[in-house]
Design an enzyme around this catalytic site. Structure first.
Site, PDB file in Angstrom:
ATOM      1  N   ARG A 227      16.836  -4.035 -59.350  1.00 43.48           N
ATOM      2  CA  ARG A 227      16.985  -3.031 -58.285  1.00 43.48           C
ATOM      3  C   ARG A 227      17.057  -1.642 -58.900  1.00 43.48           C
ATOM      4  NH1 ARG A 227      23.312  -3.865 -56.407  1.00 43.48           N
ATOM      5  NH2 ARG A 227      24.257  -3.424 -58.438  1.00 43.48           N
ATOM      6  N   ILE A 229      16.684   2.005 -60.376  1.00 39.78           N
ATOM      7  CA  ILE A 229      15.757   2.615 -61.325  1.00 39.78           C
ATOM      8  C   ILE A 229      14.978   1.559 -62.082  1.00 39.78           C
ATOM      9  CG2 ILE A 229      15.632   3.990 -63.437  1.00 39.78           C
ATOM     10  CD1 ILE A 229      17.987   5.644 -62.349  1.00 39.78           C
ATOM     11  N   ASP A 248      17.300  -9.576 -65.630  1.00 44.32           N
ATOM     12  CA  ASP A 248      18.559  -9.166 -65.008  1.00 44.32           C
ATOM     13  C   ASP A 248      19.497 -10.363 -64.980  1.00 44.32           C
ATOM     14  OD1 ASP A 248      20.505  -7.578 -63.583  1.00 44.32           O
ATOM     15  OD2 ASP A 248      18.843  -6.429 -62.736  1.00 44.32           O
ATOM     16  N   ASN A 299      17.336  -0.681 -69.875  1.00 45.26           N
ATOM     17  CA  ASN A 299      17.753   0.027 -68.667  1.00 45.26           C
ATOM     18  C   ASN A 299      19.051  -0.503 -68.070  1.00 45.26           C
ATOM     19  OD1 ASN A 299      17.146   1.746 -66.121  1.00 45.26           O
ATOM     20  ND2 ASN A 299      17.359  -0.336 -65.317  1.00 45.26           N
ATOM     21  N   TYR A 366      31.666   5.271 -69.887  1.00 46.31           N
ATOM     22  CA  TYR A 366      30.240   5.411 -69.588  1.00 46.31           C
ATOM     23  C   TYR A 366      29.599   6.497 -70.462  1.00 46.31           C
ATOM     24  CZ  TYR A 366      26.012   6.044 -66.749  1.00 46.31           C
ATOM     25  OH  TYR A 366      24.715   6.135 -66.320  1.00 46.31           O
ATOM     26  N   LYS A 370      26.574   6.097 -73.250  1.00 44.21           N
ATOM     27  CA  LYS A 370      25.292   6.784 -73.115  1.00 44.21           C
ATOM     28  C   LYS A 370      25.038   7.763 -74.262  1.00 44.21           C
ATOM     29  CE  LYS A 370      24.017   4.683 -69.382  1.00 44.21           C
ATOM     30  NZ  LYS A 370      22.884   3.723 -69.398  1.00 44.21           N
TER      31      LYS A 370
END
Length: 461
Positions: A227, A229, A248, A299, A366, A370
């Site tokens: 789902r 992006i 996934d 991703n 987070y 990143k």
């Protein structure tokens, strides 16, 4: 998710009210659709630097309309010939006389030299100054226009076409104020770039290759593909000709199967943090019909937002495990010297975030994960180039309209949308187009880079 404010101000009544009250009026951005012209146009060029002939060949190959125009679609200046700060006035003069005539959703592109690859301190000063110029121009532009800087190393001939095509097209609608470097990481055994000079040779060796289908014959893996992006990335890579293995967690099996069917790829249910993830993925990729992977898109990602004092260890570990440690583990398998899963000339693309650059309250876990991905890209770039002639890069999305951002409180959401030069949130397709660009054969001289897809967010550098 609909941006009702943008829709309102795009109408006659809303537009009038916004003008009278001095409110922002976000332009409806022109995004790429199959069948569109390759570049916005007409394109007006100047500068007289060392890339002039190459740029002219690229524009001709792309079928761009060039020459004087009352309302140019793009202004391109080759600043590689600027060797001292006094010469910056040439760049000023070109844009000063024309910037206000730029068409809606137009493009400003400057070609320069990486300051650390110049021949003197004076030249380095001039080239570094261009960065400040471009970022400021991006913040001055209106009506959906963008400004970017492409720095090209002197020893990277024939490398600009893929980047020029991307930055002068509707595919880069949400990329602005960015500096992208080409040829700064040696690529000892890299595949030929798909430049105007090399495109014919690629086409002759692979008759399925074209600028319309640049990923034809390539095998790609996208994690977190069920789902958001990730699903749009899978669709975009398939649009460009790639076979996509969509990965996934088992809990997303139904949605994952739908995406894989839509792109005529395959679905693979896999928890990338599990101890069996590497052997299971390795077995799948080594099948005779795949024989490894040409593009791996990291991703998959999660959030568990809490301020640091209220964040428990499980929330910390969950985010770091999915967003960073699993990426490290899978990438090690992709680059295993004894038996790499990534094929020669392959690409790795990581999905980072502007919060990994600027930080965000309540997201220490987070943002750390990143930022770690950006560090991974920078550290591995020389190895990937030397070992496989490949590249590893990252995209860093800003505020993108997804189900996750739809759950953000209204006023925070509106602030996120407007705090960038384009005054609106981006779409998942904007991130996907950037991934496809970095994956393309012609992007082989872009390595170790993080491309922000944020509309020139006012947060961070």
């Amino acid at each position: 998710m609909a941006d009702r404010y943008q829709k309102f101000t795009s109408g006659a009544v809303g537009g009038f009210a916004a003008r009278r009250l001095g409110l922002p009026r976000p332009e409806l951005l022109r995004r790429f659709r199959p069948g569109d012209r390759a570049l916005v146009g007409p394109v007006l060029t100047a500068g007289g630097g060392r890339l002039g002939k190459e740029l002219a060949a690229v524009l001709e190959a792309a079928g761009a309309e060039t020459g004087p125009a009352a309302s140019p679609g793009a202004l391109v200046f080759d600043a590689t010939g600027l060797t001292e700060s006094a010469e910056l006035a040439r760049m000023y003069g070109f844009f000063h006389d024309r910037i206000r005539t730029l068409a809606p959703c137009g493009r400003v592109l400057i070609l320069g030299t990486p300051p650390d690859r110049t021949g003197s301190a004076r030249e380095a000063v001039a080239q570094k100054a261009i960065e400040g110029f471009v970022r400021s121009v991006g913040k001055e532009l209106r009506r959906g226009a963008t400004a970017n800087l492409l720095q090209v190393a002197p020893d990277a001939p024939g490398a600009i076409e893929s980047a020029v095509r991307f930055l002068l097209s509707a595919r880069s609608a949400y990329v602005s104020g960015q500096v992208l470097a080409l040829g700064t990481v040696p690529a000892h055994s890299a595949e030929p770039a798909a430049s105007a000079a090399a495109a014919s040779s690629l086409a002759s060796t692979d008759p399925t290759w074209s600028w319309e289908k640049p990923l034809a014959g390539r095998k790609a893996v996208v994690t977190g593909a069920a789902r958001g992006i990730g699903a749009v990335i899978a669709r975009t890579l398939a649009r460009d000709g790639a076979f996509v293995l969509c990965v996934d967690v088992p809990g997303q099996a139904a949605a994952l199967t739908d995406v894989a069917a839509a792109v005529r790829g395959e679905a693979m249910e896999l928890d990338i943090t599990s101890a069996t993830a590497v052997p299971a993925l390795g077995a799948r990729l080594r099948r005779e019909d795949l024989g490894g992977v040409d593009l791996f898109v990291h991703n998959a990602g999660v959030t568990r937002d809490k301020t640091l004092g209220r964040m428990d260890r499980t929330q910390w570990d969950t985010v770091l495990d999915v967003n960073l440690r699993a990426v490290e583990t899978l990438t090690a398998a992709l680059l295993d010297p004894a038996d790499p899963l990534l094929r020669p000339g392959g690409r790795i693309v990581c999905t980072s975030s502007i919060n990994g650059i600027a930080g965000a309250a309540g997201q220490t876990n987070y943002a750390a994960s990143k930022a770690g991905l950006i560090g991974l890209v920078q550290a591995l770039a020389p190895r990937v180039a030397d070992q496989l002639g490949g590249t590893v890069n990252a995209v860093a999305p800003g505020f993108i309209e997804t189900r996750m951002t739809a759950a953000v409180p209204l006023f925070v959401r509106e602030a996120g949308r407007r705090m960038n030069s384009l005054r609106q949130g981006g779409q998942p397709i904007d991130v996907a187009e950037a991934v496809a660009f970095l994956a393309a054969p012609g992007s082989g001289r872009i390595n170790g880079q993080t491309l922000r897809v944020c509309g020139q967010s006012l947060l961070g550098a």
